[in-house]
Motif scaffolding. Structure first.
Motif, PDB file in Angstrom:
ATOM      1  N   SER A 150       0.831  -1.209   0.000  1.00 51.83           N
ATOM      2  CA  SER A 150       0.000   0.000   0.000  1.00 51.83           C
ATOM      3  C   SER A 150       0.866   1.260   0.000  1.00 51.83           C
ATOM      4  O   SER A 150       0.602   2.215  -0.741  1.00 51.83           O
ATOM      5  N   GLU A 151       1.894   1.269   0.849  1.00 55.76           N
ATOM      6  CA  GLU A 151       2.803   2.421   0.902  1.00 55.76           C
ATOM      7  C   GLU A 151       3.538   2.600  -0.428  1.00 55.76           C
ATOM      8  O   GLU A 151       3.731   3.710  -0.911  1.00 55.76           O
ATOM      9  N   ASP A 152       3.938   1.462  -1.024  1.00 55.56           N
ATOM     10  CA  ASP A 152       4.650   1.505  -2.298  1.00 55.56           C
ATOM     11  C   ASP A 152       3.758   2.098  -3.383  1.00 55.56           C
ATOM     12  O   ASP A 152       4.176   2.948  -4.164  1.00 55.56           O
ATOM     13  N   SER A 153       2.494   1.658  -3.419  1.00 55.91           N
ATOM     14  CA  SER A 153       1.539   2.156  -4.407  1.00 55.91           C
ATOM     15  C   SER A 153       1.293   3.652  -4.215  1.00 55.91           C
ATOM     16  O   SER A 153       1.245   4.417  -5.181  1.00 55.91           O
ATOM     17  N   THR A 154       1.138   4.074  -2.949  1.00 52.80           N
ATOM     18  CA  THR A 154       0.916   5.492  -2.646  1.00 52.80           C
ATOM     19  C   THR A 154       2.106   6.330  -3.078  1.00 52.80           C
ATOM     20  O   THR A 154       1.958   7.411  -3.654  1.00 52.80           O
ATOM     21  N   ARG A 155       3.306   5.820  -2.803  1.00 49.73           N
ATOM     22  CA  ARG A 155       4.515   6.549  -3.177  1.00 49.73           C
ATOM     23  C   ARG A 155       4.611   6.720  -4.694  1.00 49.73           C
ATOM     24  O   ARG A 155       4.925   7.787  -5.198  1.00 49.73           O
ATOM     25  N   ARG A 156       4.307   5.649  -5.435  1.00 46.80           N
ATOM     26  CA  ARG A 156       4.394   5.731  -6.895  1.00 46.80           C
ATOM     27  C   ARG A 156       3.324   6.659  -7.460  1.00 46.80           C
ATOM     28  O   ARG A 156       3.570   7.379  -8.423  1.00 46.80           O
ATOM     29  N   LEU A 157       2.115   6.620  -6.881  1.00 48.84           N
ATOM     30  CA  LEU A 157       1.064   7.526  -7.339  1.00 48.84           C
ATOM     31  C   LEU A 157       1.498   8.970  -7.119  1.00 48.84           C
ATOM     32  O   LEU A 157       1.348   9.821  -7.997  1.00 48.84           O
ATOM     33  N   GLY A 158       2.073   9.241  -5.933  1.00 44.42           N
ATOM     34  CA  GLY A 158       2.576  10.587  -5.664  1.00 44.42           C
ATOM     35  C   GLY A 158       3.679  10.972  -6.618  1.00 44.42           C
ATOM     36  O   GLY A 158       3.744  12.114  -7.098  1.00 44.42           O
ATOM     37  N   GLN A 209       4.612  16.472   1.214  1.00 49.69           N
ATOM     38  CA  GLN A 209       4.304  15.047   1.105  1.00 49.69           C
ATOM     39  C   GLN A 209       5.399  14.269   0.384  1.00 49.69           C
ATOM     40  O   GLN A 209       5.558  13.068   0.599  1.00 49.69           O
TER      41      GLN A 209
END
Length: 331
Positions: free
Chosen positions: A56-64, A85
Protein backbone atom coordinates in the motif's frame (compact mmCIF):
# COMPACT_ATOMS: atom_id res chain seq x y z
CA UNK A 1 31.68 1.30 1.88
CA UNK A 2 28.69 0.11 -0.09
CA UNK A 3 27.12 3.57 -0.14
CA UNK A 4 29.96 5.06 -2.14
CA UNK A 5 30.01 2.31 -4.77
CA UNK A 6 28.72 3.22 -8.25
CA UNK A 7 25.02 2.34 -8.32
CA UNK A 8 25.26 0.56 -11.68
CA UNK A 9 27.57 -2.40 -11.07
CA UNK A 10 27.33 -5.46 -13.25
CA UNK A 11 29.38 -8.36 -11.93
CA UNK A 12 30.98 -10.48 -14.63
CA UNK A 13 32.28 -13.97 -14.07
CA UNK A 14 34.90 -14.88 -16.69
CA UNK A 15 33.90 -18.53 -16.51
CA UNK A 16 30.45 -17.89 -18.00
CA UNK A 17 31.38 -15.67 -20.94
CA UNK A 18 30.34 -12.21 -21.99
CA UNK A 19 26.88 -12.76 -23.48
CA UNK A 20 25.24 -15.21 -21.10
CA UNK A 21 21.85 -14.64 -19.51
CA UNK A 22 23.04 -15.73 -16.09
CA UNK A 23 25.14 -12.64 -15.44
CA UNK A 24 24.29 -11.02 -12.13
CA UNK A 25 22.84 -7.64 -13.01
CA UNK A 26 23.01 -4.36 -11.12
CA UNK A 27 24.36 -5.73 -7.86
CA UNK A 28 23.55 -2.59 -5.87
CA UNK A 29 19.97 -2.32 -7.14
CA UNK A 30 19.45 -5.99 -6.34
CA UNK A 31 20.52 -5.34 -2.76
CA UNK A 32 18.12 -2.40 -2.40
CA UNK A 33 15.20 -4.66 -3.30
CA UNK A 34 16.33 -7.87 -1.57
CA UNK A 35 18.12 -6.91 1.63
CA UNK A 36 17.33 -8.00 5.17
CA UNK A 37 17.64 -5.96 8.37
CA UNK A 38 21.29 -6.93 8.80
CA UNK A 39 22.12 -4.77 5.78
CA UNK A 40 21.29 -1.44 7.45
CA UNK A 41 24.90 -0.27 7.43
CA UNK A 42 25.12 -0.93 3.70
CA UNK A 43 22.27 1.46 2.89
CA UNK A 44 22.94 5.01 1.84
CA UNK A 45 20.95 7.90 3.32
CA UNK A 46 18.85 8.05 0.14
CA UNK A 47 18.08 4.34 0.23
CA UNK A 48 17.26 3.97 3.95
CA UNK A 49 13.83 5.70 3.95
CA UNK A 50 12.74 3.56 1.00
CA UNK A 51 13.20 0.27 2.82
CA UNK A 52 10.40 -2.07 3.94
CA UNK A 53 7.50 -0.32 2.23
CA UNK A 54 4.23 -2.23 2.41
CA UNK A 55 2.44 -2.77 -0.95
CA UNK A 56 0.00 0.00 0.00
CA UNK A 57 2.80 2.42 0.90
CA UNK A 58 4.65 1.51 -2.30
CA UNK A 59 1.54 2.16 -4.41
CA UNK A 60 0.92 5.49 -2.65
CA UNK A 61 4.52 6.55 -3.18
CA UNK A 62 4.39 5.73 -6.90
CA UNK A 63 1.06 7.53 -7.34
CA UNK A 64 2.58 10.59 -5.66
CA UNK A 65 5.65 10.28 -7.88
CA UNK A 66 3.51 10.06 -11.01
CA UNK A 67 1.52 13.16 -10.00
CA UNK A 68 4.72 15.06 -9.22
CA UNK A 69 6.15 14.07 -12.60
CA UNK A 70 3.05 15.45 -14.35
CA UNK A 71 3.54 18.71 -12.43
CA UNK A 72 7.18 18.85 -13.53
CA UNK A 73 6.16 18.21 -17.16
CA UNK A 74 3.50 20.92 -17.05
CA UNK A 75 6.17 23.35 -15.79
CA UNK A 76 3.88 24.41 -12.96
CA UNK A 77 5.18 25.28 -9.53
CA UNK A 78 5.16 22.35 -7.12
CA UNK A 79 2.78 23.48 -4.39
CA UNK A 80 3.55 23.51 -0.68
CA UNK A 81 1.45 20.44 0.10
CA UNK A 82 3.21 18.40 -2.61
CA UNK A 83 6.58 19.49 -1.25
CA UNK A 84 5.60 18.43 2.27
CA UNK A 85 4.30 15.05 1.11
CA UNK A 86 7.12 14.24 -1.33
CA UNK A 87 10.39 12.60 -0.47
CA UNK A 88 13.16 15.21 -1.01
CA UNK A 89 15.21 12.71 -3.02
CA UNK A 90 12.28 12.07 -5.38
CA UNK A 91 11.76 15.79 -5.97
CA UNK A 92 15.44 16.17 -6.82
CA UNK A 93 15.35 13.08 -9.05
CA UNK A 94 12.32 14.22 -11.07
CA UNK A 95 13.79 17.70 -11.49
CA UNK A 96 17.03 16.20 -12.82
CA UNK A 97 15.35 14.56 -15.85
CA UNK A 98 16.07 16.45 -19.08
CA UNK A 99 12.74 16.96 -20.89
CA UNK A 100 13.52 17.17 -24.62
CA UNK A 101 10.47 19.14 -25.70
CA UNK A 102 12.08 22.04 -27.56
CA UNK A 103 15.17 22.31 -29.77
CA UNK A 104 15.93 25.87 -28.61
CA UNK A 105 15.46 25.27 -24.87
CA UNK A 106 17.49 22.05 -25.10
CA UNK A 107 20.22 23.45 -27.35
CA UNK A 108 23.00 22.89 -24.80
CA UNK A 109 22.09 19.23 -24.27
CA UNK A 110 21.60 18.59 -28.00
CA UNK A 111 24.97 20.17 -28.80
CA UNK A 112 26.73 18.11 -26.16
CA UNK A 113 25.32 14.84 -27.49
CA UNK A 114 25.26 15.88 -31.18
CA UNK A 115 21.52 15.27 -31.11
CA UNK A 116 18.67 16.62 -33.20
CA UNK A 117 15.03 17.02 -32.21
CA UNK A 118 11.99 17.08 -34.50
CA UNK A 119 8.22 16.88 -34.44
CA UNK A 120 6.45 13.75 -35.69
CA UNK A 121 3.14 13.96 -37.54
CA UNK A 122 0.11 12.96 -35.39
CA UNK A 123 -1.07 10.70 -38.23
CA UNK A 124 2.22 8.79 -38.20
CA UNK A 125 2.02 8.38 -34.42
CA UNK A 126 -1.58 7.14 -34.47
CA UNK A 127 -0.98 4.87 -37.45
CA UNK A 128 2.09 3.24 -35.95
CA UNK A 129 0.39 2.75 -32.60
CA UNK A 130 -2.48 0.93 -34.32
CA UNK A 131 0.02 -1.28 -36.18
CA UNK A 132 2.11 -2.06 -33.10
CA UNK A 133 1.97 -5.70 -31.99
CA UNK A 134 -0.55 -6.44 -29.25
CA UNK A 135 1.66 -9.29 -28.06
CA UNK A 136 5.39 -9.10 -28.70
CA UNK A 137 7.07 -12.39 -29.59
CA UNK A 138 10.70 -11.36 -29.06
CA UNK A 139 12.60 -10.13 -26.03
CA UNK A 140 15.90 -8.27 -26.15
CA UNK A 141 18.74 -10.73 -25.54
CA UNK A 142 21.29 -10.89 -22.71
CA UNK A 143 20.02 -9.36 -19.43
CA UNK A 144 17.24 -7.30 -21.04
CA UNK A 145 14.36 -9.75 -21.05
CA UNK A 146 12.10 -7.05 -19.60
CA UNK A 147 12.23 -5.40 -23.06
CA UNK A 148 10.01 -6.53 -25.93
CA UNK A 149 10.78 -5.61 -29.51
CA UNK A 150 9.61 -6.26 -33.06
CA UNK A 151 12.19 -5.40 -35.69
CA UNK A 152 10.78 -4.71 -39.17
CA UNK A 153 12.44 -6.48 -42.08
CA UNK A 154 11.45 -3.87 -44.67
CA UNK A 155 13.27 -0.54 -44.70
CA UNK A 156 11.64 2.85 -44.22
CA UNK A 157 8.04 3.75 -43.39
CA UNK A 158 6.29 3.37 -46.75
CA UNK A 159 5.46 -0.32 -46.15
CA UNK A 160 3.26 0.69 -43.18
CA UNK A 161 0.85 2.51 -45.55
CA UNK A 162 0.22 5.24 -42.98
CA UNK A 163 -1.73 7.48 -45.37
CA UNK A 164 0.35 10.55 -44.54
CA UNK A 165 2.79 10.96 -47.39
CA UNK A 166 3.68 14.56 -46.52
CA UNK A 167 4.33 13.63 -42.86
CA UNK A 168 6.58 10.74 -43.92
CA UNK A 169 8.38 13.00 -46.42
CA UNK A 170 9.05 15.61 -43.71
CA UNK A 171 10.34 12.95 -41.35
CA UNK A 172 12.63 11.47 -44.00
CA UNK A 173 13.93 14.91 -44.93
CA UNK A 174 14.81 15.48 -41.27
CA UNK A 175 16.53 12.09 -41.05
CA UNK A 176 18.54 12.71 -44.26
CA UNK A 177 18.47 8.93 -44.51
CA UNK A 178 20.05 6.91 -47.25
CA UNK A 179 18.20 3.98 -45.69
CA UNK A 180 16.68 3.20 -42.31
CA UNK A 181 15.15 0.33 -40.37
CA UNK A 182 12.50 0.54 -37.66
CA UNK A 183 11.47 -1.41 -34.58
CA UNK A 184 8.68 -1.32 -32.02
CA UNK A 185 9.76 -1.47 -28.35
CA UNK A 186 7.85 -1.96 -25.10
CA UNK A 187 8.89 -2.40 -21.46
CA UNK A 188 7.28 -5.19 -19.44
CA UNK A 189 8.55 -3.83 -16.10
CA UNK A 190 11.37 -1.45 -15.27
CA UNK A 191 14.91 -2.75 -15.12
CA UNK A 192 17.48 -0.16 -16.22
CA UNK A 193 19.28 -1.48 -19.28
CA UNK A 194 23.07 -1.52 -18.90
CA UNK A 195 25.01 1.05 -20.93
CA UNK A 196 25.59 -0.11 -24.50
CA UNK A 197 25.92 0.87 -28.13
CA UNK A 198 23.79 -0.65 -30.89
CA UNK A 199 26.57 -1.79 -33.26
CA UNK A 200 30.01 -3.36 -33.04
CA UNK A 201 32.86 -0.92 -32.46
CA UNK A 202 34.39 -1.87 -35.81
CA UNK A 203 31.21 -0.68 -37.55
CA UNK A 204 31.01 2.49 -35.44
CA UNK A 205 34.67 3.42 -36.06
CA UNK A 206 34.17 3.02 -39.80
CA UNK A 207 31.44 5.71 -39.70
CA UNK A 208 32.81 7.87 -36.89
CA UNK A 209 34.15 10.80 -38.94
CA UNK A 210 30.88 11.63 -40.67
CA UNK A 211 28.62 10.30 -37.88
CA UNK A 212 26.76 8.66 -40.77
CA UNK A 213 25.15 5.98 -38.60
CA UNK A 214 22.48 7.33 -36.30
CA UNK A 215 19.75 6.04 -34.01
CA UNK A 216 16.38 7.62 -33.34
CA UNK A 217 13.60 7.28 -30.78
CA UNK A 218 10.04 8.50 -30.45
CA UNK A 219 7.18 7.43 -28.14
CA UNK A 220 3.86 6.15 -29.47
CA UNK A 221 1.74 7.00 -26.40
CA UNK A 222 1.12 10.02 -24.20
CA UNK A 223 3.27 8.36 -21.52
CA UNK A 224 6.34 9.42 -23.53
CA UNK A 225 9.61 7.54 -23.15
CA UNK A 226 12.70 7.63 -20.94
CA UNK A 227 16.33 6.87 -21.73
CA UNK A 228 19.55 7.02 -19.79
CA UNK A 229 22.50 8.38 -21.78
CA UNK A 230 26.18 8.81 -21.01
CA UNK A 231 28.74 11.24 -22.48
CA UNK A 232 31.50 9.15 -24.06
CA UNK A 233 34.80 9.36 -22.23
CA UNK A 234 37.94 9.80 -24.36
CA UNK A 235 40.09 8.24 -21.63
CA UNK A 236 41.08 4.58 -21.51
CA UNK A 237 41.19 4.79 -17.72
CA UNK A 238 37.99 3.00 -16.73
CA UNK A 239 38.47 3.77 -13.03
CA UNK A 240 37.04 7.29 -13.49
CA UNK A 241 33.23 6.97 -13.36
CA UNK A 242 30.94 8.67 -15.87
CA UNK A 243 27.44 9.29 -14.51
CA UNK A 244 24.35 8.68 -16.60
CA UNK A 245 21.75 11.33 -17.37
CA UNK A 246 18.03 10.61 -17.53
CA UNK A 247 16.15 12.11 -20.47
CA UNK A 248 12.46 12.16 -21.39
CA UNK A 249 11.14 12.32 -24.96
CA UNK A 250 7.53 13.55 -24.97
CA UNK A 251 4.82 12.22 -27.29
CA UNK A 252 5.14 13.98 -30.64
CA UNK A 253 8.94 14.43 -30.51
CA UNK A 254 11.72 12.46 -32.22
CA UNK A 255 15.31 12.41 -30.95
CA UNK A 256 18.18 11.39 -33.25
CA UNK A 257 21.75 10.91 -31.94
CA UNK A 258 24.93 9.33 -33.34
CA UNK A 259 24.89 5.52 -33.17
CA UNK A 260 28.03 5.70 -31.00
CA UNK A 261 25.96 7.25 -28.17
CA UNK A 262 26.12 5.08 -25.04
CA UNK A 263 22.57 4.63 -23.83
CA UNK A 264 20.13 2.35 -22.01
CA UNK A 265 16.35 2.02 -21.89
CA UNK A 266 14.14 -0.34 -19.92
CA UNK A 267 11.89 2.20 -18.16
CA UNK A 268 8.15 2.05 -17.68
CA UNK A 269 5.74 4.55 -16.13
CA UNK A 270 2.46 3.32 -17.64
CA UNK A 271 0.56 1.34 -14.96
CA UNK A 272 1.04 -2.41 -15.28
CA UNK A 273 -2.60 -3.18 -14.53
CA UNK A 274 -4.20 -0.82 -17.09
CA UNK A 275 -5.21 -2.47 -20.35
CA UNK A 276 -4.02 -0.58 -23.40
CA UNK A 277 -1.19 1.20 -21.56
CA UNK A 278 1.44 -0.77 -23.39
CA UNK A 279 4.73 -0.39 -21.56
CA UNK A 280 5.72 3.10 -22.77
CA UNK A 281 5.34 1.81 -26.34
CA UNK A 282 7.93 3.46 -28.58
CA UNK A 283 9.62 3.40 -31.97
CA UNK A 284 13.34 2.89 -32.58
CA UNK A 285 15.06 3.88 -35.83
CA UNK A 286 18.42 2.74 -37.22
CA UNK A 287 19.55 5.33 -39.76
CA UNK A 288 22.31 5.43 -42.37
CA UNK A 289 22.99 8.86 -43.92
CA UNK A 290 25.15 10.07 -46.81
CA UNK A 291 26.92 7.23 -48.60
CA UNK A 292 26.65 4.85 -45.64
CA UNK A 293 24.58 1.69 -45.68
CA UNK A 294 23.13 -0.13 -42.70
CA UNK A 295 25.15 -3.07 -41.37
CA UNK A 296 23.61 -6.48 -41.99
CA UNK A 297 23.14 -7.04 -38.25
CA UNK A 298 22.29 -4.74 -35.37
CA UNK A 299 24.28 -6.05 -32.40
CA UNK A 300 24.23 -4.45 -28.93
CA UNK A 301 27.69 -4.14 -27.36
CA UNK A 302 28.02 -3.80 -23.57
CA UNK A 303 31.81 -3.93 -23.28
CA UNK A 304 34.62 -1.38 -23.48
CA UNK A 305 35.87 -0.80 -27.06
CA UNK A 306 39.50 -1.45 -26.13
CA UNK A 307 38.94 -4.28 -23.66
CA UNK A 308 36.15 -6.76 -24.35
CA UNK A 309 36.53 -8.29 -20.88
CA UNK A 310 35.40 -5.07 -19.16
CA UNK A 311 31.74 -4.08 -19.02
CA UNK A 312 30.89 -0.49 -19.92
CA UNK A 313 28.92 -0.40 -16.64
CA UNK A 314 32.16 -0.48 -14.62
CA UNK A 315 32.85 3.05 -15.84
CA UNK A 316 29.45 4.29 -17.03
CA UNK A 317 27.38 4.25 -13.84
CA UNK A 318 23.69 4.93 -13.27
CA UNK A 319 22.45 8.41 -12.46
CA UNK A 320 22.74 9.12 -8.73
CA UNK A 321 18.95 9.64 -8.82
CA UNK A 322 18.18 6.13 -10.10
CA UNK A 323 17.25 4.57 -6.70
CA UNK A 324 14.67 7.30 -6.03
CA UNK A 325 13.21 6.99 -9.54
CA UNK A 326 12.97 3.20 -9.26
CA UNK A 327 11.17 3.50 -5.94
CA UNK A 328 8.98 6.49 -6.71
CA UNK A 329 8.21 6.75 -10.44
CA UNK A 330 8.97 3.68 -12.54
CA UNK A 331 6.94 0.46 -12.41
Amino acid sequence: SHATMPPNVLTWDSSIGINKNNRRYHDDLFKIHHQDDSDDDALSEIERPLKNLTPSEDSTRRLGGSQLWQTVLSKKEIDEQQQLQAEPDLLAALSSIVVLDDAVTNREWLTRFEGRLSDVSPNILKGLRQLAPKDFSARVADFNDNLFYQMQQKRGLSHYNLGDESGVAELEEFLSANEYLTSFLSTESTVPQPPHVDYTYEVLEEHEDEKSLRIGFFPLTNDGMFLQVWPTSKSRDISVPVEGEMIFIPYGKLLVVPASTIHGGGFRTSPLEEAGRNGNLRFHLYVATGQASLPLHQNNKYTEPHDKTKELSRRYVDSRHMPALLQGLFV
